[in-house]
Design a protein around this motif. Structure first.
Motif, mmCIF file in Angstrom:
data_model
loop_
_atom_site.group_PDB
_atom_site.id
_atom_site.type_symbol
_atom_site.label_atom_id
_atom_site.label_comp_id
_atom_site.label_asym_id
_atom_site.label_seq_id
_atom_site.Cartn_x
_atom_site.Cartn_y
_atom_site.Cartn_z
ATOM 1 N N THR A 1 0.831 -1.201 0.000
ATOM 2 C CA THR A 1 0.000 0.000 0.000
ATOM 3 C C THR A 1 0.866 1.251 0.000
ATOM 4 N N ARG A 2 0.615 2.125 -0.952
ATOM 5 C CA ARG A 2 1.330 3.403 -1.029
ATOM 6 C C ARG A 2 0.416 4.584 -0.746
ATOM 7 N N GLU B 1 -1.995 -0.859 -4.923
ATOM 8 C CA GLU B 1 -1.190 0.065 -4.120
ATOM 9 C C GLU B 1 -2.054 1.059 -3.358
ATOM 10 N N CYS B 2 -3.361 0.934 -3.479
ATOM 11 C CA CYS B 2 -4.298 1.854 -2.833
ATOM 12 C C CYS B 2 -5.135 1.116 -1.789
ATOM 13 N N MET B 3 -5.428 1.811 -0.720
ATOM 14 C CA MET B 3 -6.332 1.290 0.307
ATOM 15 C C MET B 3 -7.418 2.325 0.564
ATOM 16 N N LEU B 4 -8.675 1.898 0.494
ATOM 17 C CA LEU B 4 -9.771 2.796 0.843
ATOM 18 C C LEU B 4 -10.029 2.720 2.337
ATOM 19 N N CYS C 1 -12.480 -3.813 -6.879
ATOM 20 C CA CYS C 1 -11.591 -3.160 -7.851
ATOM 21 C C CYS C 1 -10.121 -3.438 -7.562
ATOM 22 N N GLY C 2 -9.832 -4.208 -6.526
ATOM 23 C CA GLY C 2 -8.459 -4.550 -6.203
ATOM 24 C C GLY C 2 -7.813 -3.704 -5.131
ATOM 25 N N PHE C 3 -8.571 -2.823 -4.501
ATOM 26 C CA PHE C 3 -8.048 -1.974 -3.433
ATOM 27 C C PHE C 3 -7.929 -2.754 -2.131
ATOM 28 N N GLY C 4 -7.004 -2.324 -1.277
ATOM 29 C CA GLY C 4 -7.024 -2.726 0.107
ATOM 30 C C GLY C 4 -8.165 -2.016 0.817
ATOM 31 N N THR C 5 -8.502 -2.470 2.002
ATOM 32 C CA THR C 5 -9.671 -1.923 2.695
ATOM 33 C C THR C 5 -9.396 -1.702 4.176
ATOM 34 N N THR D 1 -1.638 3.511 14.203
ATOM 35 C CA THR D 1 -0.845 2.573 14.979
ATOM 36 C C THR D 1 -0.756 1.227 14.280
ATOM 37 N N ALA D 2 -1.889 0.743 13.777
ATOM 38 C CA ALA D 2 -1.923 -0.562 13.105
ATOM 39 C C ALA D 2 -1.056 -0.575 11.856
ATOM 40 N N LEU D 3 -0.939 0.586 11.198
ATOM 41 C CA LEU D 3 -0.162 0.675 9.964
ATOM 42 C C LEU D 3 1.276 1.152 10.201
#
Length: 234
Positions: free
Chosen positions: A2-3, A174-177, A191-195, A230-232
């Motif tokens: 994820t960027r 590379e994207c997270m919503l 669509c392939g996004f992280g969540t 914190t989680a990230l």
């Protein structure tokens, strides 16, 4: 990897219900309708949001900025209450209430931490001017100001997610919503996004019955933006 973290805005980043009610209350009073509950007014205005966008999503109407859709719904709502012939400056002030919404208490500090590792931008159905004015007022530390004009589409249409990633030069993976709405996250994941789910259990008021908890195994589930940071590892 994820960027970029892309954010749903209405409800996830800002408290639209109390913000619209705060802006509407003195205007309704000045128009001689102080008897109207400003929170009920906000709820009724918001109720026109999805039907208006569905006209665009369905292809029955060309892409139209959310400011225009909000104005049309506002005119309908005022007429329903018998309020007519409102001076144009008053209409503009009321319609741009959506530009002056307050962030939830954890947002600015949380975004500031998240920005140390990730690109941050809104992925909202709101238009660019709305997102820009909101960010300037609320101090939202976005790296890019994006709005629905970028994709010419409203969520959950896939183009809304995919085109946003494209203009940032990123792949969907590379994207997270980040969102408080399970349906939004489901569309992004398709669509392939992280969540990442962040609950906002009072978004719709004290009687809220949906989106009180994560309804799928999202990549991240957090109580607020600080916990997400914190989680990230921020």
């Amino acid at each position: 990897m994820t960027r970029a973290l892309l954010f749903d805005v209405f409800g996830t980043v800002v408290d639209w219900r109390n913000g619209v009610a705060r802006e509407a209350a003195p205007i309704l009073a000045a128009l001689g309708r102080g008897d109207i509950d400003p929170h009920a007014f906000a709820d009724a205005w918001r109720a026109g949001y999805q039907p208006a966008m569905e006209e665009v999503r369905s292809g029955r109407r060309p892409f139209t900025r959310l400011d225009v859709l909000h104005r049309e719904n506002l005119e309908t709502l005022l007429a329903r209450h018998g309020i007519v012939d409102v001076p144009e400056p008053v209409m503009i002030t009321l319609n741009t209430a959506w530009h002056r919404l307050d962030p939830w208490p954890d947002v600015v500090a949380g975004l500031t931490r998240l920005r140390t590792r990730f690109i941050l931008a809104p992925l909202s159905n709101g238009n660019i001017a709305l997102m820009l004015n909101m960010a300037k007022r609320a101090g939202l530390p976005w790296d890019a100001i994006l709005g629905s004009e970028v994709s010419q589409a409203f969520k959950p249409t896939p183009q809304a997610y995919l085109r946003t990633a494209e203009v940032l030069g990123l792949s969907p993976g590379e994207c997270m919503l980040v969102a408080a709405h399970n349906k939004d996250l489901a569309a992004a994941r398709a669509c392939g996004f992280g969540t990442a789910f962040v609950a906002r259990p009072t978004e719709k008021g004290p009687g809220q019955t949906i989106d009180l908890r994560a309804e799928q195994e999202w990549d991240q589930v957090a109580t607020d933006f600080g916990a997400l940071a914190t989680a990230l590892g921020c």
